[in-house]
Design an enzyme around this catalytic site. Sequence first.
Site, mmCIF file in Angstrom:
data_model
loop_
_atom_site.group_PDB
_atom_site.id
_atom_site.type_symbol
_atom_site.label_atom_id
_atom_site.label_comp_id
_atom_site.label_asym_id
_atom_site.label_seq_id
_atom_site.Cartn_x
_atom_site.Cartn_y
_atom_site.Cartn_z
ATOM 1 N N GLY A 43 0.777 -1.240 0.000
ATOM 2 C CA GLY A 43 0.000 0.000 0.000
ATOM 3 C C GLY A 43 0.804 1.282 0.000
ATOM 4 O O GLY A 43 0.343 2.311 -0.474
ATOM 5 N N GLU A 98 3.941 4.043 5.934
ATOM 6 C CA GLU A 98 2.725 3.243 5.783
ATOM 7 C C GLU A 98 1.627 4.065 5.097
ATOM 8 O O GLU A 98 1.594 5.295 5.221
ATOM 9 C CB GLU A 98 2.294 2.746 7.173
ATOM 10 C CG GLU A 98 0.972 2.032 7.264
ATOM 11 C CD GLU A 98 0.904 0.704 6.520
ATOM 12 O OE1 GLU A 98 1.278 0.666 5.332
ATOM 13 O OE2 GLU A 98 0.442 -0.278 7.111
ATOM 14 N N ASP A 99 0.763 3.374 4.380
ATOM 15 C CA ASP A 99 -0.295 4.086 3.650
ATOM 16 C C ASP A 99 -1.351 4.677 4.562
ATOM 17 O O ASP A 99 -1.721 5.837 4.443
ATOM 18 C CB ASP A 99 -0.949 3.155 2.598
ATOM 19 C CG ASP A 99 -1.444 1.826 3.174
ATOM 20 O OD1 ASP A 99 -1.283 1.579 4.396
ATOM 21 O OD2 ASP A 99 -1.998 1.019 2.401
ATOM 22 N N ASP A 102 -5.335 2.645 10.686
ATOM 23 C CA ASP A 102 -6.772 2.428 10.894
ATOM 24 C C ASP A 102 -6.971 2.044 12.360
ATOM 25 O O ASP A 102 -6.996 2.905 13.222
ATOM 26 C CB ASP A 102 -7.190 1.336 9.903
ATOM 27 C CG ASP A 102 -8.675 1.089 9.857
ATOM 28 O OD1 ASP A 102 -9.443 2.036 10.016
ATOM 29 O OD2 ASP A 102 -9.086 -0.068 9.658
ATOM 30 N N LYS A 130 -7.014 7.388 10.094
ATOM 31 C CA LYS A 130 -8.436 7.310 10.475
ATOM 32 C C LYS A 130 -8.470 7.259 11.992
ATOM 33 O O LYS A 130 -8.618 6.183 12.585
ATOM 34 C CB LYS A 130 -9.066 6.025 9.931
ATOM 35 C CG LYS A 130 -9.343 5.980 8.445
ATOM 36 C CD LYS A 130 -10.109 4.687 8.117
ATOM 37 C CE LYS A 130 -10.213 4.449 6.635
ATOM 38 N NZ LYS A 130 -10.773 3.113 6.318
ATOM 39 N N PHE A 151 -13.938 3.943 3.332
ATOM 40 C CA PHE A 151 -12.966 3.055 2.706
ATOM 41 C C PHE A 151 -12.451 3.706 1.436
ATOM 42 O O PHE A 151 -13.211 4.006 0.526
ATOM 43 C CB PHE A 151 -13.558 1.670 2.409
ATOM 44 C CG PHE A 151 -12.471 0.664 2.178
ATOM 45 C CD1 PHE A 151 -11.863 0.013 3.243
ATOM 46 C CD2 PHE A 151 -12.016 0.404 0.891
ATOM 47 C CE1 PHE A 151 -10.816 -0.876 3.027
ATOM 48 C CE2 PHE A 151 -10.968 -0.491 0.669
ATOM 49 C CZ PHE A 151 -10.373 -1.127 1.745
HETATM 50 P P1 IMP Z 1 -4.669 -1.305 10.922
HETATM 51 O O1 IMP Z 1 -3.716 -2.402 11.252
HETATM 52 O O2 IMP Z 1 -6.063 -1.608 11.401
HETATM 53 O O3 IMP Z 1 -4.199 0.061 11.366
HETATM 54 O O4 IMP Z 1 -4.852 -1.317 9.361
HETATM 55 C C1 IMP Z 1 -3.929 -0.825 8.506
HETATM 56 C C2 IMP Z 1 -4.058 -1.476 7.152
HETATM 57 O O5 IMP Z 1 -5.417 -1.679 6.793
HETATM 58 C C3 IMP Z 1 -3.494 -0.582 6.089
HETATM 59 O O6 IMP Z 1 -2.134 -0.833 5.860
HETATM 60 C C4 IMP Z 1 -4.342 -0.936 4.881
HETATM 61 O O7 IMP Z 1 -3.745 -1.998 4.170
HETATM 62 C C5 IMP Z 1 -5.652 -1.404 5.431
HETATM 63 N N1 IMP Z 1 -6.704 -0.367 5.318
HETATM 64 C C6 IMP Z 1 -7.333 0.272 6.335
HETATM 65 N N2 IMP Z 1 -8.220 1.165 5.891
HETATM 66 C C7 IMP Z 1 -8.136 1.118 4.532
HETATM 67 C C8 IMP Z 1 -8.833 1.822 3.474
HETATM 68 O O8 IMP Z 1 -9.687 2.708 3.671
HETATM 69 N N3 IMP Z 1 -8.458 1.489 2.206
HETATM 70 C C9 IMP Z 1 -7.523 0.546 1.918
HETATM 71 N N4 IMP Z 1 -6.877 -0.138 2.873
HETATM 72 C C10 IMP Z 1 -7.175 0.144 4.170
HETATM 73 MG MG MG Z 2 -1.240 -1.791 4.043
#
Ligand code: IMP
Ligand code: MG
Length: 179
Positions: A43, A98-99, A102, A130, A151
């Site tokens: 990402g 990181e992209d 979340d 987010k 999303f």
């Molecule tokens: P976390 O571990 O819950 O913080 O999630 C992070 C990962 O979830 C990111 O590296 C993304 O790959 C994926 N992700 C979370 N939200 C989105 C979104 O809105 N679009 C695309 N990928 C997302």
């Molecule tokens: Mg990712």
Amino acid sequence: MHKDCERIMLTEQELRSRVKEVARQVDERYAGKTPLIVGILKGSIIFYSDFIRELTCPVELDFMAVSSYGSGAVSSGKLKIKKDLDKGVLGRDVIVVEDIIDSGFTLANLKALLLERGAASVVIVTLLNKAARREYDIVPDYNCFDIENEFVVGYGLDYNERYRNLPYIGILKRSVYEK
Ligand code: IMP
Ligand code: MG
């Protein structure tokens, strides 16, 4: 705009100027150092390549692939290392790129892992945040944009491996993933 997008959240122009601004702030902090820039595949690739080109300090590049998500839009709750770094991080100043942050699960776990491996410092740089979704205690050191709980795809971000090459960040139509 792609037909599967509801609207464009961030244009190419907005992305370019904000990424530049953040990269310059990071750059100032690393004067005289040689950070190891760790991109989280896949990402972050577009953000990563725009970000590193704004840095003037010497850098070394490496990548990791981890997964907390399966193929869809719902977290599976387990961090898996699919590709590890080529070299160790002992004594290194690491910048994780990181992209999107979340729940914070991925970066909370990754930061702990890199520190456990002996990194001298770990700084987290994210394109999107987010904040309303945070479940784990982690705050990015640098973040380009705070976004609502939608999303999004494009500029590296995917849904089922698609849309990564869109040059903007778009909100994916609910009908695409709520089928
Ligand atoms: P976390 O571990 O819950 O913080 O999630 C992070 C990962 O979830 C990111 O590296 C993304 O790959 C994926 N992700 C979370 N939200 C989105 C979104 O809105 N679009 C695309 N990928 C997302
Ligand atoms: Mg990712």
